[in-house]
Enzyme design. Structure first.
Site, mmCIF file in Angstrom:
data_model
loop_
_atom_site.group_PDB
_atom_site.id
_atom_site.type_symbol
_atom_site.label_atom_id
_atom_site.label_comp_id
_atom_site.label_asym_id
_atom_site.label_seq_id
_atom_site.Cartn_x
_atom_site.Cartn_y
_atom_site.Cartn_z
ATOM 1 N N ARG A 24 -37.032 34.384 -13.044
ATOM 2 C CA ARG A 24 -36.396 34.256 -14.367
ATOM 3 C C ARG A 24 -37.028 32.930 -14.982
ATOM 4 N NH1 ARG A 24 -34.150 30.626 -17.401
ATOM 5 N NH2 ARG A 24 -32.696 30.163 -15.868
ATOM 6 N N ASP A 25 -36.433 32.073 -14.368
ATOM 7 C CA ASP A 25 -36.922 30.534 -14.881
ATOM 8 C C ASP A 25 -38.226 30.195 -14.524
ATOM 9 O OD1 ASP A 25 -36.420 28.079 -16.179
ATOM 10 O OD2 ASP A 25 -34.642 27.554 -14.815
ATOM 11 N N HIS A 217 -28.329 22.893 -10.980
ATOM 12 C CA HIS A 217 -29.688 23.943 -11.517
ATOM 13 C C HIS A 217 -30.340 22.569 -11.789
ATOM 14 C CE1 HIS A 217 -31.845 27.047 -13.560
ATOM 15 N NE2 HIS A 217 -32.233 25.755 -14.336
ATOM 16 N N HIS A 219 -34.192 20.641 -12.415
ATOM 17 C CA HIS A 219 -35.509 20.890 -12.582
ATOM 18 C C HIS A 219 -36.097 19.427 -12.018
ATOM 19 C CE1 HIS A 219 -36.244 24.537 -15.051
ATOM 20 N NE2 HIS A 219 -34.922 24.140 -15.049
ATOM 21 N N CYS A 250 -38.691 25.531 -19.063
ATOM 22 C CA CYS A 250 -38.152 26.087 -20.203
ATOM 23 C C CYS A 250 -39.013 26.206 -21.470
ATOM 24 C CB CYS A 250 -36.704 25.601 -20.591
ATOM 25 S SG CYS A 250 -36.110 26.256 -22.146
ATOM 26 N N ASN A 259 -38.451 24.115 -11.437
ATOM 27 C CA ASN A 259 -37.013 24.034 -10.858
ATOM 28 C C ASN A 259 -37.243 23.261 -9.343
ATOM 29 O OD1 ASN A 259 -36.803 26.667 -12.333
ATOM 30 N ND2 ASN A 259 -34.705 25.758 -12.175
HETATM 31 P P1 HMG Z 1 -32.118 34.874 -33.721
HETATM 32 O O1 HMG Z 1 -33.457 34.870 -34.191
HETATM 33 O O2 HMG Z 1 -31.069 34.004 -34.283
HETATM 34 O O3 HMG Z 1 -31.489 36.622 -33.684
HETATM 35 O O4 HMG Z 1 -32.219 34.687 -32.346
HETATM 36 P P2 HMG Z 1 -30.717 37.273 -34.603
HETATM 37 O O5 HMG Z 1 -29.135 37.305 -33.891
HETATM 38 O O6 HMG Z 1 -30.681 36.536 -35.934
HETATM 39 O O7 HMG Z 1 -31.415 38.632 -34.613
HETATM 40 C C1 HMG Z 1 -32.751 38.916 -35.371
HETATM 41 C C2 HMG Z 1 -33.264 40.114 -34.705
HETATM 42 O O8 HMG Z 1 -33.578 40.127 -33.370
HETATM 43 C C3 HMG Z 1 -32.443 41.458 -34.903
HETATM 44 O O9 HMG Z 1 -33.263 42.570 -35.302
HETATM 45 C C4 HMG Z 1 -31.767 41.766 -33.632
HETATM 46 O O10 HMG Z 1 -31.415 43.082 -33.333
HETATM 47 C C5 HMG Z 1 -32.860 41.201 -32.696
HETATM 48 P P3 HMG Z 1 -33.555 43.099 -36.750
HETATM 49 O O11 HMG Z 1 -32.140 43.686 -37.125
HETATM 50 O O12 HMG Z 1 -34.126 41.942 -37.303
HETATM 51 O O13 HMG Z 1 -34.374 44.318 -36.302
HETATM 52 N N1 HMG Z 1 -32.417 40.781 -31.510
HETATM 53 C C6 HMG Z 1 -32.763 40.920 -30.199
HETATM 54 N N2 HMG Z 1 -33.589 42.046 -29.748
HETATM 55 C C7 HMG Z 1 -33.723 42.128 -28.319
HETATM 56 N N3 HMG Z 1 -32.957 41.349 -27.544
HETATM 57 C C8 HMG Z 1 -32.042 40.611 -27.878
HETATM 58 C C9 HMG Z 1 -31.854 40.357 -29.178
HETATM 59 N N4 HMG Z 1 -31.074 39.516 -30.148
HETATM 60 C C10 HMG Z 1 -31.434 39.635 -31.172
HETATM 61 N N5 HMG Z 1 -31.345 39.921 -26.929
HETATM 62 C C11 HMG Z 1 -31.784 34.754 -29.989
HETATM 63 C C12 HMG Z 1 -31.269 34.580 -31.194
HETATM 64 C C13 HMG Z 1 -30.450 34.268 -28.813
HETATM 65 C C14 HMG Z 1 -31.723 36.166 -29.818
HETATM 66 C C15 HMG Z 1 -32.944 34.178 -29.457
HETATM 67 O O14 HMG Z 1 -32.827 32.443 -29.896
HETATM 68 C C16 HMG Z 1 -33.250 33.957 -28.199
HETATM 69 O O15 HMG Z 1 -33.799 35.027 -27.536
HETATM 70 N N6 HMG Z 1 -33.213 32.998 -27.248
HETATM 71 C C17 HMG Z 1 -33.665 32.877 -25.912
HETATM 72 C C18 HMG Z 1 -34.525 31.714 -25.734
HETATM 73 C C19 HMG Z 1 -34.452 31.542 -23.979
HETATM 74 O O16 HMG Z 1 -34.567 32.587 -23.430
HETATM 75 N N7 HMG Z 1 -34.778 30.464 -23.521
HETATM 76 C C20 HMG Z 1 -34.929 30.113 -22.155
HETATM 77 C C21 HMG Z 1 -33.613 30.513 -21.357
HETATM 78 S S1 HMG Z 1 -32.516 29.128 -21.189
HETATM 79 C C22 HMG Z 1 -33.247 28.016 -19.894
HETATM 80 O O17 HMG Z 1 -34.332 28.344 -19.496
HETATM 81 C C23 HMG Z 1 -32.193 27.101 -19.172
HETATM 82 C C24 HMG Z 1 -31.555 27.366 -18.113
HETATM 83 O O18 HMG Z 1 -32.469 27.562 -17.017
HETATM 84 C C25 HMG Z 1 -30.771 26.264 -17.640
HETATM 85 C C26 HMG Z 1 -31.142 24.819 -17.760
HETATM 86 O O19 HMG Z 1 -32.352 24.648 -16.992
HETATM 87 O O20 HMG Z 1 -30.718 24.069 -18.189
HETATM 88 C C27 HMG Z 1 -30.842 28.581 -18.051
HETATM 89 MG MG MG Z 2 -33.873 26.030 -15.846
#
Ligand code: HMG
Ligand code: MG
Length: 312
Positions: A24-25, A217, A219, A250, A259
């Site tokens: 995933r990450d 967690h 990095h 990320c 990581n």
């Molecule tokens: P948004 O654009 O605000 O979404 O994104 P929305 O709620 O306004 O919806 C817009 C459209 O997207 C809608 O479709 C929804 O149905 C669709 P429409 O009605 O316009 O046709 N939609 C989706 N479709 C599929 N799957 C979904 C989904 N959600 C909405 N889940 C959102 C908000 C949260 C979805 C977006 O910001 C996002 O996907 N962010 C993810 C970012 C990400 O993955 N970052 C990396 C992970 S975090 C990380 O790595 C840190 C970690 O490792 C810890 C660390 O290191 O600290 C965990």
């Molecule tokens: Mg991470």
């Protein structure tokens, strides 16, 4: 030398759960999308190497993280091994619906400790992120799923700088109060140091959070991940996130790199006589194979040393 000399430490746990985040990450940050067949083989090899928690993918918006747009297919085709958990990241109800339709049993929501990262990573304000997570956690728990809560930018934020300890604890507390069973404290950009780790963990325990509930967690951007992990183990943490071969980062925090490498962690745990259940040789072979798929060498020191790409 294929293994460290075992000299047990004091005040350390006897057993550590490694929460493997490479699929995933690691893969969310690759410039190119890895084919689903390769991801499936990667997960199966990791399970074969003895890892028992494999964070498989994210049900996020495919436009936001195209590298993981195949989450539905991956989970549908995944050959789950007995005794192995395959948690997935879920940000909202749409993500939960998708995850439930593929039969997941374990999810993780992911919160930001800072306003700026909440907006950049989730398109929500710090407060709005809780409104998004609340129904996810409530429904997931009602369905009998296990729920982890990540807190990102716990040790520093590239836009806001230092992050106050009480701000991190307050975000973590809200996730626990919502129903998360475990918190993973993320050093998203790898800036933390061991004293900071001890202070944050003790701020959580002072606030009444049991250390058993906490995972770390790290990095490795500034080479601190392993020393930070040791500080966490000394503080009583027994769940450590890492990624095979040190993959990771990320896409919404450009200064994040890979990581903590699982192999580097395993080498240290072996030296300290701490159980973890992983076959290091099989894991190195997996990361070496994955590095071949990605077309570049693994950044893990242990992978490089044991795969013979470094002499001496
Ligand atoms: P948004 O654009 O605000 O979404 O994104 P929305 O709620 O306004 O919806 C817009 C459209 O997207 C809608 O479709 C929804 O149905 C669709 P429409 O009605 O316009 O046709 N939609 C989706 N479709 C599929 N799957 C979904 C989904 N959600 C909405 N889940 C959102 C908000 C949260 C979805 C977006 O910001 C996002 O996907 N962010 C993810 C970012 C990400 O993955 N970052 C990396 C992970 S975090 C990380 O790595 C840190 C970690 O490792 C810890 C660390 O290191 O600290 C965990
Ligand atoms: Mg991470």
């Amino acid at each position: 030398m294929r293994a460290p000399q075992r000299v047990a430490g004091t005040g350390l746990p006897g057993l550590v759960t490694i929460w493997e985040v490479g699929a995933r990450d690691g893969l969310q940050n690759e410039a190119t999308t890895v084919p689903v067949e390769v991801k499936l083989e990667f997960l199966d090899r990791l399970a074969g190497a003895g890892l028992r928690v494999l964070e498989a993918t994210s049900f996020v918006h495919p436009r936001w993280v195209p590298q993981l747009a195949d989450a539905d297919e991956l989970l549908t085709r995944l050959g789950r091994r007995p005794g192995v958990r395959y948690p997935v990241l879920v940000p909202n109800e749409r993500g939960l619906d998708r995850a439930l339709s593929t039969g997941v049993e374990h999810i993780a929501i992911f919160a930001a400790a800072t306003e700026t990262f909440a907006r950049r990573n989730l398109n929500r304000s710090l407060d709005e992120q809780f409104t998004m997570f609340e129904p996810v956690v409530t429904r997931a728990r009602a369905e009998g799923l296990a729920v982890r809560g990540y807190v990102s930018m716990c040790f520093g934020d590239p836009w806001e700088g230092n992050v106050p300890l009480d701000q991190v604890v307050s975000v973590g507390r809200r996730l626990l109060d919502m129903g998360c069973q475990q918190l993973s404290l993320g050093d998203t950009i790898g800036v933390g140091t061991p004293g900071h780790v001890r202070s944050l963990l003790s701020s959580f325990t002072t606030a009444g959070v049991n250390v058993d509930t906490l995972a770390v967690h790290f990095h490795d951007t500034y080479g601190q991940a392993l020393s930070n992990t040791l500080a966490a183990l000394e503080s009583g943490v027994t769940t450590v996130d890492s990624s095979a071969g040190g993959l990771g980062g990320c896409p919404y925090a450009r200064s994040a790199t890979g990581n903590l490498a699982t192999e580097d962690l395993v080498w240290m745990l072996d030296g300290l006589g701490i159980e973890h259940g992983v076959d290091l040789e099989a894991l190195v072979a997996t990361s070496t194979w994955m590095a071949g798929q990605l077309g570049r060498p693994s950044p893990s020191r242990v992978v490089r040393a044991l795969s013979g790409t470094e002499s001496g």
